[in-house]
Design a protein around this motif. Structure first.
Motif, short mmCIF file in Angstrom:
data_model
loop_
_atom_site.label_atom_id
_atom_site.label_comp_id
_atom_site.label_asym_id
_atom_site.label_seq_id
_atom_site.Cartn_x
_atom_site.Cartn_y
_atom_site.Cartn_z
N ASP A 1 33.63 25.78 114.65
CA ASP A 1 34.52 26.28 113.60
C ASP A 1 34.56 27.81 113.63
OD1 ASP A 1 36.30 26.17 111.50
OD2 ASP A 1 34.82 25.58 109.98
N VAL A 2 35.67 28.36 113.13
CA VAL A 2 35.80 29.80 112.90
C VAL A 2 35.64 30.03 111.41
CG1 VAL A 2 37.28 31.84 113.12
CG2 VAL A 2 37.40 30.01 114.85
N VAL A 3 34.74 30.95 111.02
CA VAL A 3 34.46 31.15 109.60
C VAL A 3 34.78 32.60 109.21
CG1 VAL A 3 32.79 29.28 109.39
CG2 VAL A 3 32.01 31.53 110.15
N GLU A 4 34.26 33.01 108.06
CA GLU A 4 34.57 34.31 107.48
C GLU A 4 34.33 35.46 108.46
OE1 GLU A 4 33.60 36.57 103.23
OE2 GLU A 4 32.38 34.90 103.89
N GLU A 5 35.26 36.42 108.45
CA GLU A 5 35.18 37.64 109.26
C GLU A 5 35.16 37.35 110.75
OE1 GLU A 5 32.26 40.40 107.95
OE2 GLU A 5 32.94 40.34 105.86
N GLY B 1 19.98 39.72 107.48
CA GLY B 1 21.13 39.50 108.34
C GLY B 1 21.68 40.81 108.88
N LEU B 2 22.59 40.72 109.86
CA LEU B 2 23.17 41.93 110.43
C LEU B 2 24.15 42.60 109.48
CD1 LEU B 2 23.68 41.07 114.20
CD2 LEU B 2 21.90 42.42 113.12
N GLY B 3 24.46 41.93 108.38
CA GLY B 3 25.28 42.57 107.35
C GLY B 3 24.63 43.84 106.83
N THR B 4 23.30 43.95 107.04
CA THR B 4 22.58 45.17 106.68
C THR B 4 23.22 46.40 107.32
OG1 THR B 4 20.46 44.06 106.37
CG2 THR B 4 20.35 46.34 107.04
N PHE B 5 23.75 46.23 108.53
CA PHE B 5 24.32 47.36 109.27
C PHE B 5 25.84 47.43 109.15
CE2 PHE B 5 20.59 45.79 111.68
CZ PHE B 5 19.73 46.83 111.36
N ARG B 6 26.42 46.50 108.42
CA ARG B 6 27.89 46.45 108.31
C ARG B 6 28.37 47.58 107.41
NH1 ARG B 6 29.40 40.81 106.58
NH2 ARG B 6 28.80 40.35 108.73
N PRO B 7 29.33 48.38 107.89
CA PRO B 7 29.81 49.49 107.06
C PRO B 7 30.59 49.01 105.85
CG PRO B 7 31.11 49.29 109.06
CD PRO B 7 29.98 48.32 109.20
N VAL B 8 30.58 49.82 104.80
CA VAL B 8 31.40 49.53 103.62
C VAL B 8 32.81 50.02 103.93
CG1 VAL B 8 31.71 49.97 101.16
CG2 VAL B 8 29.40 49.80 102.11
N LYS B 9 33.77 49.10 103.96
CA LYS B 9 35.11 49.44 104.44
C LYS B 9 36.11 49.74 103.32
CE LYS B 9 34.57 46.81 108.72
NZ LYS B 9 35.02 45.64 109.50
N VAL B 10 35.65 49.68 102.07
CA VAL B 10 36.53 49.97 100.94
C VAL B 10 36.07 51.27 100.30
CG1 VAL B 10 37.20 47.58 100.47
CG2 VAL B 10 35.11 48.49 99.45
N GLU B 11 37.00 52.06 99.77
CA GLU B 11 36.62 53.35 99.17
C GLU B 11 35.96 53.14 97.81
OE1 GLU B 11 35.87 57.29 98.45
OE2 GLU B 11 36.17 56.18 100.31
N ASN B 12 36.46 52.16 97.03
CA ASN B 12 35.86 51.83 95.73
C ASN B 12 34.74 50.82 95.97
OD1 ASN B 12 35.17 51.00 93.18
ND2 ASN B 12 37.23 50.42 92.56
N ILE B 13 33.48 51.21 95.73
CA ILE B 13 32.37 50.33 96.07
C ILE B 13 32.38 49.02 95.29
CG2 ILE B 13 30.95 52.30 96.75
CD1 ILE B 13 29.28 51.86 94.24
N LEU B 14 33.05 49.01 94.15
CA LEU B 14 33.12 47.77 93.36
C LEU B 14 33.88 46.67 94.09
CD1 LEU B 14 33.78 49.19 89.77
CD2 LEU B 14 31.61 48.59 90.83
N GLU B 15 34.67 47.05 95.09
CA GLU B 15 35.46 46.07 95.84
C GLU B 15 34.69 45.52 97.05
OE1 GLU B 15 39.06 48.06 96.90
OE2 GLU B 15 39.63 48.47 94.81
N HIS B 16 33.49 46.05 97.30
CA HIS B 16 32.72 45.62 98.47
C HIS B 16 32.07 44.26 98.21
CE1 HIS B 16 30.24 45.75 102.03
NE2 HIS B 16 29.15 45.58 101.29
N LYS B 17 32.15 43.38 99.20
CA LYS B 17 31.52 42.05 99.11
C LYS B 17 30.28 42.03 99.99
CE LYS B 17 32.58 37.11 99.46
NZ LYS B 17 31.35 36.72 100.14
N MET B 18 29.14 41.75 99.37
CA MET B 18 27.88 41.71 100.11
C MET B 18 27.74 40.42 100.91
SD MET B 18 25.89 44.41 99.70
CE MET B 18 24.16 43.94 99.82
#
Length: 341
Positions: free
Chosen positions: A121-125, A207-224
């Protein structure tokens, strides 16, 4: 709150490419979050800042050799998998490169056919769910064919795999090390115990999400990203009893911090449990359990930098980071440490 508020200039030569020979000889910046005062010490001095009756909380996860280099079964095309998390049985979520070769039904081989995988399957991101096929014990095969998944900013080959493990690592499952713990030696931990400081363990598989950059300017929109955690009854009791008796809870690393802040109720009490956490801690967060934090120096504009800013205050942390740059501290996974008291 904007991501750009957590930017700082870091010369590339300050990114540590290999660990120090003696773990406990890393530098230690001590930051008083009430006064903003900064001290420069050596990591072995951490014991001077821990008091009898306190509790140190360590993440005992163990990094697995999660990077697999293989080829497509029918064409021989090269592929790279990085294991993210086991979703049950022999099914894993993975990041892969190049992704366009990996449609459901595609098959890949690793280690001369010792390990095979099929995309289901192909999943999120764009990540994939894959089912592995093998004979024997998966962990043993992974030890033979897998590679330690060092962060992308480390370009030098690691000669000794154990240097990307804490001395107390126990439960396999991480794609990255809880690096604040890399500074501890067995001897230093024994001295800490002898001083009357309790040591409790949590498990959080990083997880490697530790190194994932925050891609939104408003941090409230970031999904962990979510990560699996476990807190056993014995360790839960140590933390609760420390709080009850007036001791301080010192989290070793942002991973330990995220686990106990996930579990703690509004009064800071914990219950033994396991599950998945996607807690996002940023300035304005009210800490329920953690009093102090031992951590490394984190990437600009990262969620980890936001977490330490939540504890010490953004202005205090940015000032401390600028001083660390000026004083030529070593940054990131194999770098120096900070103690926020």
């Amino acid at each position: 709150m904007r991501v750009s508020e957590f930017f700082y200039d870091l010369p590339e030569e300050l990114i540590a490419q290999e660990p120090l020979q003696d773990r406990k000889q890393s530098r230690l910046m001590v930051v008083d979050r009430k006064t903003g005062e900064i001290e420069h010490r050596i990591f072995k001095d951490i014991i001077e800042y821990l008091n009898t009756g306190d509790c140190l909380v360590l993440n005992d996860t163990r990094v697995i050799p999660a990077r697999l280099l293989g080829e497509k079964e029918d064409t021989g095309g090269k592929i790279e998998f990085v294991l993210l998390k086991n979703t049950g049985g022999d099914i894993w979520e993975v990041i892969l490169k190049p992704g366009r070769r990996a449609k459901p039904g595609s098959r890949f081989v690793f280690g001369n056919g010792e390990l095979k995988a099929e995309i289901i399957d192909v999943v999120e991101e764009g990540n994939r769910l894959v089912r592995f096929e093998y004979e024997g014990v998966f962990e043993q095969i992974l030890d033979r064919v897998g590679i330690m998944p060092l962060p992308p900013y480390i370009t030098k080959k690691l000669e000794d795999k154990e240097r990307y493990q804490t001395v107390y690592s126990k439960h396999k499952g991480s794609a990255a090390a809880p690096t604040a713990g890399l500074h501890f030696t067995t001897e230093l931990l024994e001295k800490i115990k002898e001083k009357g400081i309790e040591i409790a363990y949590v498990t959080l598989h990083v997880g490697l999400g530790t190194f994932r950059p925050v891609k939104v300017e408003n941090i409230l929109e970031h999904k962990m990203h979510s990560e699996y955690y476990n807190l056993k009854e014995e360790d839960c009791n140590k933390i609760n009893n420390t709080r009850k008796n007036g001791g301080k809870i010192i989290a070793v690393g942002t991973t330990s911090c995220r686990v106990i802040e996930t579990i703690g109720d509004e009064f800071g009490a914990l219950k033994p449990q396991s599950g998945w956490t996607d807690i996002f801690i940023y300035p304005g967060y009210n800490f329920k359990v953690v009093d102090k934090l031992i951590t490394n120096f984190h990437l600009p504009e990262s969620t980890l930098l936001m977490l330490v800013s939540a504890l010490a205050g953004r202005d205090t942390i940015m000032k401390a980071y600028n001083e660390a740059v000026n004083e030529k501290y070593r940054f990131f996974s194999f770098g120096d440490a900070m103690f926020i008291k």
